[in-house]
Design a protein around this motif. Structure first.
Motif, mmCIF file in Angstrom:
data_model
loop_
_atom_site.group_PDB
_atom_site.id
_atom_site.type_symbol
_atom_site.label_atom_id
_atom_site.label_comp_id
_atom_site.label_asym_id
_atom_site.label_seq_id
_atom_site.Cartn_x
_atom_site.Cartn_y
_atom_site.Cartn_z
ATOM 1 N N TYR A 191 -6.054 12.385 -8.029
ATOM 2 C CA TYR A 191 -5.076 11.395 -7.575
ATOM 3 C C TYR A 191 -5.358 10.969 -6.137
ATOM 4 C CZ TYR A 191 -2.490 12.807 -11.751
ATOM 5 O OH TYR A 191 -2.124 13.067 -13.044
ATOM 6 N N LYS A 192 -5.748 11.923 -5.303
ATOM 7 C CA LYS A 192 -6.082 11.590 -3.924
ATOM 8 C C LYS A 192 -7.281 10.625 -3.859
ATOM 9 C CE LYS A 192 -4.822 13.454 -0.513
ATOM 10 N NZ LYS A 192 -3.825 13.049 0.516
ATOM 11 N N GLU A 206 -6.774 6.837 -3.736
ATOM 12 C CA GLU A 206 -6.379 6.172 -2.491
ATOM 13 C C GLU A 206 -7.461 5.232 -1.990
ATOM 14 O OE1 GLU A 206 -5.392 9.223 0.270
ATOM 15 O OE2 GLU A 206 -3.521 9.830 -0.776
ATOM 16 N N THR A 207 -8.713 5.526 -2.339
ATOM 17 C CA THR A 207 -9.822 4.667 -1.890
ATOM 18 C C THR A 207 -9.815 3.315 -2.603
ATOM 19 O OG1 THR A 207 -11.318 5.607 -3.578
ATOM 20 C CG2 THR A 207 -11.254 6.684 -1.419
ATOM 21 N N ILE A 256 -7.026 1.613 -3.157
ATOM 22 C CA ILE A 256 -5.853 0.833 -2.725
ATOM 23 C C ILE A 256 -6.244 -0.152 -1.624
ATOM 24 C CG2 ILE A 256 -3.571 0.993 -1.670
ATOM 25 C CD1 ILE A 256 -3.280 3.736 -2.979
ATOM 26 N N LYS A 312 0.825 -1.205 0.000
ATOM 27 C CA LYS A 312 0.000 0.000 0.000
ATOM 28 C C LYS A 312 0.861 1.257 0.000
ATOM 29 C CE LYS A 312 -3.760 2.335 2.440
ATOM 30 N NZ LYS A 312 -4.764 2.265 3.543
ATOM 31 N N GLN A 313 1.936 1.254 0.769
ATOM 32 C CA GLN A 313 2.788 2.432 0.843
ATOM 33 C C GLN A 313 3.440 2.727 -0.509
ATOM 34 O OE1 GLN A 313 2.953 4.581 3.491
ATOM 35 N NE2 GLN A 313 3.959 5.838 1.913
ATOM 36 N N LEU A 327 0.868 4.527 -2.474
ATOM 37 C CA LEU A 327 0.704 5.892 -1.952
ATOM 38 C C LEU A 327 1.863 6.789 -2.383
ATOM 39 C CD1 LEU A 327 -0.581 5.154 1.663
ATOM 40 C CD2 LEU A 327 -1.913 6.104 -0.250
ATOM 41 N N ILE A 368 1.213 7.927 -5.872
ATOM 42 C CA ILE A 368 0.223 9.001 -5.865
ATOM 43 C C ILE A 368 0.874 10.329 -5.484
ATOM 44 C CG2 ILE A 368 -1.823 9.885 -4.658
ATOM 45 C CD1 ILE A 368 -2.871 7.008 -4.567
ATOM 46 N N SER A 369 1.736 10.296 -4.494
ATOM 47 C CA SER A 369 2.445 11.515 -4.085
ATOM 48 C C SER A 369 3.316 12.046 -5.210
ATOM 49 C CB SER A 369 3.307 11.228 -2.853
ATOM 50 O OG SER A 369 2.503 10.859 -1.751
#
Length: 311
Positions: A304-305, A308-309, A311, A283-284, A287, A290-291
């Motif tokens: 992009y945020k 996160e849902t 993942i 998951k990281q 993330l 995405i960052s």
């Protein structure tokens, strides 16, 4: 001095141009007034003069959609009172007029809509001619979506082979990989040609090769990446496609592109989507991607945020 041609100053040119424009406006207003007077006088009873007067206005202003509606009303009335042979002549003349309009105003919604309306009323519309007209216009403007939409209309109502249209889209994307309309046209006809799952699967795998050439050539262009996204979705919908293994191979190929274009958002974004689809990634790690995308493309931060849902 005698014998020396007087050259107009910029001010004189501007004044002359302004006068010319005012004369043109006055002439146009007279045409509109003549049309309005005729419409009031005829009270819904049309004749050839109705078409002639309305045509004179549309030659100057094809965006006057009320007059296109007026012409359709006239033609519908003719359909109730005239012989079919007479109607076909009217339709042919209308198509000639529309073709003249289209070549001057290539992106008028009203012209294209009216042409399609007339085409469906004809006994034998020349669909090949319609295709040639679109091809001619697309040679001048490859992204004219009115032409691409008209091509889909033609394919729906004619016996023109979808395979020929697929070949045409191939030529267009190879001429310019950023031709989004050609990619979209391709996605609309492939499932209609390859109706059996096995055939479609084989073709989709070939398409991954085609789009790979495109993204390596123009990695920052969105057109081919959006088509790649469609390929992934279509592949997933095919039963027994073993799509996870195909996506893993795509992921490897895109890694190589990222090494060449480390600051290009599209391959990075696509790897994120592929990893989410494949599953099993940390998951990281996702993330962090995405960052990275937010840094490269802050204008789409909220989108992009939202990923996160997933993942």
């Amino acid at each position: 001095m005698h014998g020396v041609l007087k050259v107009r100053t910029s001010e004189e040119k501007a004044k002359a141009q302004k006068l010319k424009e005012l004369e043109k406006i006055e002439s146009y207003n007279k045409l509109v007034k003549s049309f309005e007077e005729l419409r009031e006088k005829e009270n819904g009873k049309y004749d050839e003069i109705s078409l002639s007067v309305s045509k004179s206005v549309l030659i100057e202003n094809p965006e006057f959609y009320t007059i296109w509606n007026y012409r359709r009303s006239a033609i519908l009335q003719f359909a109730e009172t005239k012989e079919n042979s007479e109607l076909q002549v009217i339709y042919q003349n209308e198509m000639k007029f529309l073709e003249e309009c289209i070549q001057r105003f290539t992106k008028s919604y009203w012209i294209w809509f009216h042409r399609q309306w007339i085409a469906l009323r004809m006994d034998n519309c020349d669909w090949e001619r319609e295709m040639k007209l679109c091809t001619k216009l697309l040679n001048f403007d490859l992204r004219n979506f009115h032409c691409w939409g008209h091509r889909r209309f033609i394919l729906k109502h004619s016996n023109i082979k979808l395979e020929d249209e697929l070949k045409y889209t191939t030529e267009k994307v190879e001429q310019n990989f950023s031709n989004y309309s050609a990619w979209h046209q391709r996605s609309s006809i492939l499932p209609k040609i390859y109706k059996e799952p096995e055939q479609l699967l084989e073709k989709i795998l070939e398409e991954f090769e085609l789009v790979r050439n495109a993204v390596y050539t123009e990695p920052k262009d969105s057109s081919s990446w959006i088509y790649h996204k469609w390929l992934v979705a279509t592949l997933k919908s095919i039963p027994n496609s073993n799509y996870i293994e195909v996506l893993k191979n795509e992921l490897t190929q895109i890694y190589d592109l990222i090494e060449l274009e480390p600051d290009c958002k599209w391959p990075i974004y696509t790897t994120l989507l592929l990893k989410i689809e494949i599953g099993g990634f940390d998951k990281q790690e996702l993330l962090d991607i995405i960052s990275q995308l937010i840094k490269l493309d802050p204008d789409h931060k909220n989108y992009y945020k939202s990923l996160e849902t997933k993942i």
